[in-house]
Design an enzyme around this catalytic site. Structure first.
Site, short mmCIF file in Angstrom:
data_model
loop_
_atom_site.label_atom_id
_atom_site.label_comp_id
_atom_site.label_asym_id
_atom_site.label_seq_id
_atom_site.Cartn_x
_atom_site.Cartn_y
_atom_site.Cartn_z
N GLY A 255 5.36 15.20 5.27
CA GLY A 255 6.17 15.61 4.14
C GLY A 255 7.55 16.15 4.48
O GLY A 255 8.08 17.00 3.77
N SER A 256 8.18 15.62 5.54
CA SER A 256 9.52 16.14 5.84
C SER A 256 10.53 15.71 4.77
O SER A 256 11.47 16.45 4.46
CB SER A 256 9.99 15.72 7.24
OG SER A 256 10.21 14.34 7.31
N HIS B 79 12.11 3.68 2.52
CA HIS B 79 11.54 2.87 3.61
C HIS B 79 12.44 3.08 4.83
O HIS B 79 13.66 3.09 4.71
CB HIS B 79 11.52 1.40 3.18
CG HIS B 79 10.92 0.51 4.21
ND1 HIS B 79 9.55 0.42 4.41
CD2 HIS B 79 11.47 -0.32 5.12
CE1 HIS B 79 9.31 -0.43 5.39
NE2 HIS B 79 10.46 -0.90 5.84
N ASP C 190 7.58 -2.70 -0.94
CA ASP C 190 8.97 -2.76 -0.44
C ASP C 190 9.82 -3.88 -1.03
O ASP C 190 10.78 -4.32 -0.40
CB ASP C 190 8.98 -2.90 1.10
CG ASP C 190 8.21 -1.79 1.79
OD1 ASP C 190 8.20 -0.66 1.25
OD2 ASP C 190 7.63 -2.04 2.85
N GLU D 76 17.24 9.84 6.46
CA GLU D 76 16.46 9.87 5.21
C GLU D 76 16.64 11.21 4.49
O GLU D 76 16.78 11.27 3.28
CB GLU D 76 14.96 9.66 5.50
CG GLU D 76 14.62 8.27 5.97
CD GLU D 76 13.14 8.09 6.25
OE1 GLU D 76 12.30 8.73 5.59
OE2 GLU D 76 12.80 7.31 7.16
C1 GRF Z 1 9.31 8.17 6.29
O1 GRF Z 1 9.68 7.53 7.46
C2 GRF Z 1 9.56 7.25 5.12
O2 GRF Z 1 10.61 6.35 5.35
C3 GRF Z 1 8.28 6.50 4.99
O3 GRF Z 1 7.28 7.43 5.34
C4 GRF Z 1 7.82 8.43 6.20
C5 GRF Z 1 7.47 9.76 5.60
O4 GRF Z 1 7.77 10.81 6.47
N1 GRF Z 1 8.11 5.94 3.67
P1 GRF Z 1 7.60 12.31 5.99
O5 GRF Z 1 6.13 12.52 5.63
O6 GRF Z 1 8.49 12.52 4.80
O7 GRF Z 1 8.00 13.14 7.16
#
Ligand code: GRF
Length: 194
Positions: A14-15, A108, A149, A178
């Site tokens: 969940g980052s 993604h 996707d 992201e």
């Molecule tokens: C991220 O790399 C996102 O692109 C993909 O899943 C991952 C989630 O990472 N859909 P986090 O749990 O938000 O750290």
């Protein structure tokens, strides 16, 4: 400012959920729900720390119809108007996709339309990008449709791939990108809903 009530769906650490929490003040969205598909995920701890509601919707042993109806009930119960998928590994039931057309997004970790589709998640995405000899990667935010996707692309960020990068270092760099791209994009999308 009136904030749009959003739900974040996550299956992992969940980052991105955290980045959305950190950006929330002064944004056009308000996180009213974290939805996960299992109990033991880091995202739930983040929700607790931030004082956010979380719900676990386990799918094992349930029919597609049951899952769809329980998901719809939860979304309705929390008054969710916009859905943000952030590392959610389950397919969204078609009945929920159609209810939130144009109001559900995913992120993604590669530049779609390349390097997407079923099985393309986590480290395998970055491994495929490096093996293809790409010099640039980066995250893509897109609308969610009924496939993996394939929904319309909304925003991308570019991350150069340097000599010596491996799937882990690339994954770290793309994840950082992201965290910047996702909250600001969700903010813009919710602004236009108001
Ligand atoms: C991220 O790399 C996102 O692109 C993909 O899943 C991952 C989630 O990472 N859909 P986090 O749990 O938000 O750290």
């Amino acid at each position: 400012m009136n904030q749009v009530p959003i739900a974040v769906f996550a299956s992992g650490g969940g980052s991105n959920f955290q980045a959305l929490i950190d950006y929330e003040d002064n944004s056009s969205y308000h996180i009213v729900l974290l939805l996960t598909d299992r109990k033991q995920v880091g995202a739930i701890e983040r929700a607790e720390k931030a004082g956010k509601h979380s719900e676990v919707l386990e799918q094992k042993g349930k029919s597609d119809q049951e899952i769809a109806s329980q998901m719809k009930d939860l979304l309705e119960g929390y008054g969710v108007e916009f859905i943000v998928l952030a590392g959610y590994l389950r397919k969204i039931p078609p009945a929920v996709v159609s209810l939130y057309t144009g109001r559900m997004v995913n992120i993604h970790p590669a530049l779609l339309p390349s390097f997407g589709g079923k099985g393309m998640y986590g480290r395998s995405v970055h491994k495929a990008v490096i093996e293809a000899g790409e010099t640039i990667s980066g995250p893509t935010v897109h609308y969610v449709d009924e496939d993996y996707d394939t929904g319309e692309i909304i925003a991308q960020a570019l991350v150069p791939i340097l000599e010596g990068d491996d799937p882990d270092s690339l994954s770290d760099k793309v994840l950082q990108a992201e965290h910047k791209l996702y909250p600001s994009t969700v903010h813009q999308l919710c602004s236009s809903l108001q």
